[in-house]
Design a protein around this motif. Sequence first.
Motif, PDB file in Angstrom:
ATOM      1  N   TYR A   1       0.837  -1.198   0.000  1.00  0.00           N
ATOM      2  CA  TYR A   1       0.000   0.000   0.000  1.00  0.00           C
ATOM      3  C   TYR A   1       0.874   1.251   0.000  1.00  0.00           C
ATOM      4  O   TYR A   1       0.611   2.204  -0.750  1.00  0.00           O
ATOM      5  CB  TYR A   1      -0.917   0.001   1.220  1.00  0.00           C
ATOM      6  CG  TYR A   1      -1.752   1.256   1.340  1.00  0.00           C
ATOM      7  CD1 TYR A   1      -2.950   1.386   0.636  1.00  0.00           C
ATOM      8  CD2 TYR A   1      -1.342   2.315   2.145  1.00  0.00           C
ATOM      9  CE1 TYR A   1      -3.709   2.548   0.739  1.00  0.00           C
ATOM     10  CE2 TYR A   1      -2.088   3.469   2.246  1.00  0.00           C
ATOM     11  CZ  TYR A   1      -3.279   3.583   1.543  1.00  0.00           C
ATOM     12  OH  TYR A   1      -4.022   4.729   1.644  1.00  0.00           O
ATOM     13  N   ARG A   2       1.919   1.240   0.836  1.00  0.00           N
ATOM     14  CA  ARG A   2       2.793   2.411   0.914  1.00  0.00           C
ATOM     15  C   ARG A   2       3.460   2.701  -0.427  1.00  0.00           C
ATOM     16  O   ARG A   2       3.669   3.859  -0.804  1.00  0.00           O
ATOM     17  CB  ARG A   2       3.871   2.166   1.973  1.00  0.00           C
ATOM     18  CG  ARG A   2       4.731   3.389   2.284  1.00  0.00           C
ATOM     19  CD  ARG A   2       6.131   3.018   2.724  1.00  0.00           C
ATOM     20  NE  ARG A   2       6.813   2.268   1.687  1.00  0.00           N
ATOM     21  CZ  ARG A   2       7.296   1.045   1.841  1.00  0.00           C
ATOM     22  NH1 ARG A   2       7.163   0.429   2.989  1.00  0.00           N
ATOM     23  NH2 ARG A   2       7.901   0.427   0.842  1.00  0.00           N
ATOM     24  N   SER A   3       3.794   1.654  -1.179  1.00  0.00           N
ATOM     25  CA  SER A   3       4.489   1.848  -2.455  1.00  0.00           C
ATOM     26  C   SER A   3       3.621   2.521  -3.506  1.00  0.00           C
ATOM     27  O   SER A   3       4.134   3.028  -4.505  1.00  0.00           O
ATOM     28  CB  SER A   3       4.975   0.492  -2.989  1.00  0.00           C
ATOM     29  OG  SER A   3       3.880  -0.330  -3.359  1.00  0.00           O
ATOM     30  N   THR A   4       2.299   2.555  -3.290  1.00  0.00           N
ATOM     31  CA  THR A   4       1.400   3.179  -4.263  1.00  0.00           C
ATOM     32  C   THR A   4       1.174   4.666  -3.978  1.00  0.00           C
ATOM     33  O   THR A   4       0.502   5.336  -4.762  1.00  0.00           O
ATOM     34  CB  THR A   4       0.033   2.473  -4.268  1.00  0.00           C
ATOM     35  OG1 THR A   4      -0.618   2.671  -2.997  1.00  0.00           O
ATOM     36  CG2 THR A   4       0.194   0.978  -4.519  1.00  0.00           C
ATOM     37  N   LYS A   5       1.717   5.155  -2.864  1.00  0.00           N
ATOM     38  CA  LYS A   5       1.450   6.536  -2.459  1.00  0.00           C
ATOM     39  C   LYS A   5       2.677   7.426  -2.680  1.00  0.00           C
ATOM     40  O   LYS A   5       3.806   6.987  -2.519  1.00  0.00           O
ATOM     41  CB  LYS A   5       1.045   6.583  -0.977  1.00  0.00           C
ATOM     42  CG  LYS A   5      -0.205   5.774  -0.661  1.00  0.00           C
ATOM     43  CD  LYS A   5      -1.390   6.272  -1.453  1.00  0.00           C
ATOM     44  CE  LYS A   5      -2.634   5.448  -1.207  1.00  0.00           C
ATOM     45  NZ  LYS A   5      -3.760   5.905  -2.043  1.00  0.00           N
ATOM     46  N   PRO A   6       2.448   8.668  -3.051  1.00  0.00           N
ATOM     47  CA  PRO A   6       3.588   9.588  -3.225  1.00  0.00           C
ATOM     48  C   PRO A   6       4.160  10.004  -1.879  1.00  0.00           C
ATOM     49  O   PRO A   6       3.455   9.999  -0.861  1.00  0.00           O
ATOM     50  CB  PRO A   6       2.955  10.789  -3.943  1.00  0.00           C
ATOM     51  CG  PRO A   6       1.525  10.773  -3.491  1.00  0.00           C
ATOM     52  CD  PRO A   6       1.153   9.316  -3.350  1.00  0.00           C
ATOM     53  N   ARG A   7       5.424  10.349  -1.875  1.00  0.00           N
ATOM     54  CA  ARG A   7       6.045  10.861  -0.662  1.00  0.00           C
ATOM     55  C   ARG A   7       5.880  12.370  -0.656  1.00  0.00           C
ATOM     56  O   ARG A   7       6.438  13.074  -1.498  1.00  0.00           O
ATOM     57  CB  ARG A   7       7.521  10.478  -0.612  1.00  0.00           C
ATOM     58  CG  ARG A   7       8.274  11.172   0.529  1.00  0.00           C
ATOM     59  CD  ARG A   7       9.632  10.572   0.744  1.00  0.00           C
ATOM     60  NE  ARG A   7       9.527   9.217   1.259  1.00  0.00           N
ATOM     61  CZ  ARG A   7      10.570   8.421   1.441  1.00  0.00           C
ATOM     62  NH1 ARG A   7      11.774   8.830   1.098  1.00  0.00           N
ATOM     63  NH2 ARG A   7      10.406   7.209   1.924  1.00  0.00           N
ATOM     64  N   LEU A   8       5.119  12.865   0.307  1.00  0.00           N
ATOM     65  CA  LEU A   8       4.823  14.289   0.380  1.00  0.00           C
ATOM     66  C   LEU A   8       5.736  15.014   1.364  1.00  0.00           C
ATOM     67  O   LEU A   8       6.029  16.192   1.192  1.00  0.00           O
ATOM     68  CB  LEU A   8       3.361  14.496   0.787  1.00  0.00           C
ATOM     69  CG  LEU A   8       2.321  13.839  -0.135  1.00  0.00           C
ATOM     70  CD1 LEU A   8       0.915  14.072   0.408  1.00  0.00           C
ATOM     71  CD2 LEU A   8       2.443  14.375  -1.551  1.00  0.00           C
TER      72      LEU A   8
END
Length: 231
Positions: free
Chosen positions: A83-90
């Motif tokens: 799941y974390r790999s699908t989210k951008p790092r803000l």
Amino acid sequence: MGYVAIKGGGQAIQGAEDVLEALRTAEGEHGTPLTTQSIEHQLRLLTSRIVSEGGLYHPQLAALAIKQSQGDTLEAAFALRAYRSTKPRLLETCTQDTSRMRLIRRISSAFKDIPGGQMLGPTYDYALRLMRLDLANESPEIFREVAREFLAETPEPNLPDTFPKVVEALRAEGLLPPVENHTETPFDITREPLIFPVPRSAALATMARAETGSILALAYSNMRGYGDVHP
């Protein structure tokens, strides 16, 4: 292990998923689904483990991963990582001064006396490993009363504002070298492939996200020795 070719394809895969879901709801029409809130708070040690191994500080999502994986820690950590790999790092976390961390437990396994003192805190280390059969039929009233009584009898905290690190005391005595100021950007193991040899930051990040039991075994063996040299 390796997988060999099987017949059935998508139909077999869908059937395997259906069986998993049926086992998760095996209590049938008389069962009550676990809430993620209950998992997060009543299984807090398990939730914390998935947060650590999943590499994402999000207790609610960690509880959801535990629920969907039926308590399998390895699968839950994988789900959280995916799941974390699908989210951008803000944002990026700033370096924290851990000497000012708010603590409920502070124990040194290497030194008896440490600056600021030791705090036993919540632990199973000194509890008898006996089954608490009274929990098998724990009533909601008794469950709620435990926390209510504990909070009512808790004394005012008398804690210092800071807990100096043991390593700082050793550095002050000249037993450890001073801290080096590293200016290079830490290696991001979540976005860069590991090509050995890796920098120290990559090794530390990988160990921080590693399986908890394996890291504990390495630490214990390193302190107490291996094989015949174990006391």
